[in-house]
Design a protein around this motif. Structure first.
Motif, short mmCIF file in Angstrom:
data_model
loop_
_atom_site.label_atom_id
_atom_site.label_comp_id
_atom_site.label_asym_id
_atom_site.label_seq_id
_atom_site.Cartn_x
_atom_site.Cartn_y
_atom_site.Cartn_z
N SER A 1 -18.82 77.26 25.18
CA SER A 1 -18.82 77.76 26.54
C SER A 1 -19.03 76.64 27.55
O SER A 1 -18.71 76.78 28.73
CB SER A 1 -19.92 78.82 26.70
OG SER A 1 -21.19 78.27 26.38
N SER A 2 -19.58 75.52 27.09
CA SER A 2 -19.85 74.40 27.99
C SER A 2 -18.77 73.34 27.94
O SER A 2 -18.89 72.31 28.59
CB SER A 2 -21.20 73.76 27.63
OG SER A 2 -21.17 73.25 26.31
N ALA A 3 -17.71 73.56 27.17
CA ALA A 3 -16.66 72.56 27.01
C ALA A 3 -15.90 72.35 28.31
O ALA A 3 -15.62 73.29 29.06
CB ALA A 3 -15.70 72.98 25.91
N VAL A 4 -15.55 71.10 28.57
CA VAL A 4 -14.75 70.75 29.74
C VAL A 4 -13.29 71.03 29.43
O VAL A 4 -12.74 70.49 28.46
CB VAL A 4 -14.94 69.27 30.10
CG1 VAL A 4 -14.00 68.87 31.23
CG2 VAL A 4 -16.38 68.99 30.49
N ALA A 5 -12.65 71.86 30.24
CA ALA A 5 -11.23 72.16 30.05
C ALA A 5 -10.42 70.98 30.59
O ALA A 5 -10.39 70.74 31.80
CB ALA A 5 -10.87 73.45 30.77
#
Length: 438
Positions: free
Chosen positions: A413-417
């Motif tokens: 959920s914290s991943a950078v797109a």
């Protein structure tokens, strides 16, 4: 026939504004490396292979008498050698490992004809501080980058150059120069590095009993001798090497297509190595360690068995969906004979890595691959397949990628797109190689 190689070393005018790096200068050491890490292109051996190293101490000891001298990385601020971690426990915090693949082939057709030793495969593995996320960045061999002043293995230093293809760094100043160049490019400190001979791919693929790869159509490449049918094939030995080296047989015939094709193999290799069938088989684990150790030259900071065991402890819990392979974003320059970093994609990717943030691919899997429609996929592969399907001819009906597939949960959920300019996939994404021109 001859695969194109980099132009002669000559200064060019490069782009300013690169992030400052913590450069490290290297020199050769006469110590014998204690062992070795996973095998690239298998380049990722550290990614997955390293997971098996918690069980491979005996194999490491068996190859302790390697004849390859280790490369010393020195911190220029202290002028001291980068130290090795002692004790077998998980490494603390985030860390980076450089993997360079040498294209020296000793007459092997799969390598093509070479006049000099080039690093046609250059990868950087970043492991997050929580050891739950791994990002593996592939740098296109023809990417123009600034090359800093590098130590000459025979003494003294080479002059810096404003822009040169990254794959000449190995012939220019050895593994230490490749590490310095990637540090300057990324702004990341690189305390560990390994030079891999492609023959290690043969040994590693044999050790795991072969690596299954999917092809959306038949692939034939007279340059490497690769000849595979559509569908899934389990490849090993020279066939695996030819698959990883093929450029003319996939995508648009470019090195960029080859990178995405390699990621098809690497993601499958990671899944194979992390499977119970491999990790639960001491003989396979032993063979993997020997395959790696016999074909690598390590930095002294990586050549200690305790350091590698510590990496294994750190990486053993990483989920497949959180192991992400990305291609450094580029655009063609010089009439298509070279590429330069894409500024928007580069900034997004490097900012995430510098801040130790996990990443998620939203672009395509790359010109050399498509989504495998027979497997559930993550958001990155599903998005990539949709874009692929809209921009390229459709493969054979039985293996065509499914556009608009419902993506599964995001890896984090914290991943950078990352922007669409950045191509790649996770180890949990099942993809198929795309034949040339298809």
């Amino acid at each position: 026939m001859t695969d194109p190689t980099a132009a002669p070393l000559r200064p060019r005018h490069g782009r300013p504004g690169r992030p400052k790096s913590i450069a490290r200068h290297g020199r050769l050491s006469r110590r014998h490396p204690f062992a070795s890490l996973g095998k690239i292109i298998a380049g990722i051996a550290v990614v997955a292979g390293v997971s098996a190293f918690s069980l491979t101490t005996m194999a490491v000891g068996d190859v302790v008498h390697s004849t390859k001298p280790a490369v010393v990385l020195v911190d220029p601020t202290t002028h001291k050698e980068v130290t090795q971690q002692q004790g077998i426990e998980a490494l603390q915090g985030s860390f980076n490992v450089l993997l360079a693949g040498s294209d020296s082939g000793d007459g092997n057709k799969a390598y093509g004809e070479r006049g000099e030793n080039l690093n046609d495969v250059t990868m950087l593995m970043h492991v997050s501080a929580d050891h739950q996320h791994v990002t593996v960045v592939s740098f296109p061999r023809d990417m123009l980058v600034p090359i800093p002043s590098c130590p000459n293995p025979k003494g003294g230093y080479y002059s810096a150059m404003s822009a040169q293809k990254i794959n000449v760094t190995l012939s220019y100043g050895g593994l230490a120069c490749t590490a310095l160049t990637v540090e300057k490019l990324t702004g990341l400190s690189i305390p560990y590095a390994a030079l891999i001979q492609f023959d290690g791919v043969v040994d590693m693929s044999n050790a795991v009993g072969g690596v299954p790869v999917c092809l959306s159509g038949p692939i034939k490449d007279p340059y490497t001798g690769l000849d595979l049918p559509a569908g899934t094939s389990t490849i090993k030995g020279q066939q695996a090497l030819a698959f990883l080296r093929t450029r003319h047989g996939v995508g648009d015939g470019s090195d960029l297509g080859r990178i995405s094709n390699q990621q098809v193999f690497l993601s499958s290799l990671v899944r194979t190595i992390k499977s119970a069938d491999t990790l639960g088989n001491p003989l396979k684990v032993y063979s993997l360690a020997k395959a790696a150790a016999s074909n690598m030259q390590l930095s002294t900071s990586l050549s200690n068995v305790q350091t590698m065991a510590s990496m294994a402890v750190a990486l053993k819990g990483a989920d497949l969906a959180n192991v992400v392979f990305v291609q450094f974003p580029t655009n063609y320059v010089d009439g298509g004979g070279a590429v330069a970093p894409d500024e928007a994609g580069e900034q997004a990717l490097l900012t995430a890595l510098q801040h130790d943030e996990p990443v998620q691919v939203t672009g395509t899997t790359g010109i050399g691959s498509v989504q495998d429609p027979s497997h559930a996929t993550s958001a990155s592969a599903a998005t990539g397949a949709a874009t692929d399907a809209a921009s390229a001819p459709t493969p054979t009906p039985s293996t065509a990628p499914t556009a608009g597939s419902t993506p599964s949960a995001s890896p984090s959920s914290s991943a950078v797109a990352l922007p669409s300019e950045v191509h790649g996939q996770s180890a949990d994404d099942y993809t198929c190689s795309r034949p040339y021109g298809k």
